[in-house]
Design an enzyme around this catalytic site. Structure first.
Site, PDB file in Angstrom:
ATOM      1  N   TYR A   1      -2.345  -0.306  10.130  1.00  0.00           N
ATOM      2  CA  TYR A   1      -2.459  -1.059   8.587  1.00  0.00           C
ATOM      3  C   TYR A   1      -1.317  -0.726   7.644  1.00  0.00           C
ATOM      4  O   TYR A   1      -0.686  -1.837   7.116  1.00  0.00           O
ATOM      5  CB  TYR A   1      -3.695  -0.263   7.814  1.00  0.00           C
ATOM      6  CG  TYR A   1      -3.751  -0.562   6.531  1.00  0.00           C
ATOM      7  CD1 TYR A   1      -4.326  -2.001   5.919  1.00  0.00           C
ATOM      8  CD2 TYR A   1      -3.638   0.507   5.493  1.00  0.00           C
ATOM      9  CE1 TYR A   1      -4.411  -2.083   4.639  1.00  0.00           C
ATOM     10  CE2 TYR A   1      -3.419   0.088   4.245  1.00  0.00           C
ATOM     11  CZ  TYR A   1      -3.814  -0.896   3.471  1.00  0.00           C
ATOM     12  OH  TYR A   1      -3.930  -1.517   2.268  1.00  0.00           O
TER      13      TYR A   1
ATOM     14  N   SER B   1       0.832  -1.110   0.034  1.00  0.00           N
ATOM     15  CA  SER B   1      -0.103   0.005   0.011  1.00  0.00           C
ATOM     16  C   SER B   1       1.090   1.226   0.031  1.00  0.00           C
ATOM     17  O   SER B   1       2.044   1.061   0.400  1.00  0.00           O
ATOM     18  CB  SER B   1      -0.830   0.029   1.413  1.00  0.00           C
ATOM     19  OG  SER B   1      -1.326   1.172   1.567  1.00  0.00           O
TER      20      SER B   1
END
Length: 343
Positions: free
Chosen positions: A173, A148
């Site tokens: 995350y 990501s």
């Protein structure tokens, strides 16, 4: 090629499975169909790919694996399976000699990681370790996995390059995605496993996740509800259309790594053209034919002010870079949104 796609009922996984099936590759898709967001959207994605939803609801993965063939593609089968279920995952790898594994299964969402951190450790760390172990034990030629743009944190120097340090994640995350990259590197080093990590930059488009800005904003505009505009609108995102992301993954999947390539590769996949949040909202208003009610708010914990991809490394390997303009992408997104939600 025989390819395993995890997270096949998810936003990117659904599109990727369809694209590779159309190209004639032999696809096995798996997903645990968790309830992080409305599972009906996941079922509807699978139905779009020809997977019988009624049969999926009835079948449970107990003992022998239960495959559901697609009625749309002869070369695509789906299985409800969680990557944290190591025993079933090992059975899956034993039954198939995969040439490539594409791991898109993960607990997504930056803000949700603050509320439910354990879900991220289980799916993104334990689940990814299970994938790595199965790839090692079954000598998989190539593992592609989702990272990501969140790994870059609150960097001020732009654009973001794969060579930049990414040691200051501002959300759990992001920390799990950075961990995935480190885990993949160690398995590449120890076991000669070819791994390719993909840092996605704000992917949007038809069949997108309802917890992301495009659908949240479209819903708010449609119902005359206020849009929460964080950091008082002083945000920029490198919005990347889903078709461009899928094309990049497909080319990396079907292009063999050369001897000069690192065994543990990382690529940005982004449009390399950050859009101001207020400009994104204006573009969405135009496509929706309505003005938005805006509720300006401070920065949320875990958020970053800007994302901006340097995609030159990706282009040098696959001779492709994302190119869809925001106006075109928003048009395609809103056309799907209006059909799907009957607006």
């Amino acid at each position: 090629m025989k390819i395993l796609i995890t997270g096949a009922a998810g936003f990117i996984g659904f599109h990727l499975a369809e694209s590779l099936s159309k190209k004639g590759e032999d696809i096995i898709g798996i997903d645990n169909i968790n309830d992080y967001y409305n599972v009906q959207l996941k079922y509807d994605r699978l139905a779009q790919a020809g997977i019988s939803i009624s049969k999926l609801r009835l079948k449970k993965n107990r003992g022998n694996l239960n495959y559901l063939p697609s009625s749309k593609y002869d070369n695509y089968c789906f299985l409800k399976l969680d990557i944290t279920d190591l025993k079933s995952l090992e059975t899956l790898f034993e039954e198939h000699k995969f040439d490539c594994v594409i791991n898109l299964a993960a607990q997504a969402g930056v803000r949700y990681s603050i509320e439910n951190p354990h879900a991220y450790i289980q799916s993104n760390i334990v689940g990814f370790l299970n994938i790595l172990e199965c790839c090692r034990q079954h000598e998989i030629e190539h593992l592609i996995y989702a990272s990501s743009s969140s790994v870059y944190g609150n960097r001020s120097n732009v654009p973001f390059s794969e060579s930049d340090p990414v040691d200051e994640p501002v959300s759990l995350y992001a920390a799990t995605k950075k961990s995935n990259e480190l885990m993949a590197y160690s398995y590449s080093h120890l076991y000669d496993l070819q791994t390719t990590g993909l840092r996605f930059f704000t992917v949007y488009g038809p069949w997108g996740r309802p917890d992301m800005a495009p659908i949240l904003f479209a819903d708010a505009i449609n119902t005359n509800s206020p849009i929460n505009v964080f950091n008082n609108g002083n945000m920029e995102r490198d919005f990347t259309f889903i078709d461009d992301v899928v094309e990049g993954i497909v080319r990396l999947t079907l292009t063999s790594a050369t001897k000069k390539d690192s065994k543990a590769r990382i690529f940005n996949i982004g449009n390399s053209s950050p859009i101001k949040l207020m400009d994104f909202i204006t573009g969405l208003e135009k496509q929706m034919g309505k003005r938005a009610v805006k509720n300006f708010m401070p920065m949320q914990d875990g958020d970053v002010r800007i994302t901006y991809a340097d995609s030159s490394k990706l282009k040098s390997v696959i001779e492709y870079e994302p190119k869809t303009k925001l106006s075109e992408g928003l048009f395609k997104f809103t056309q799907w949104y209006k059909r799907y939600y009957n607006n």
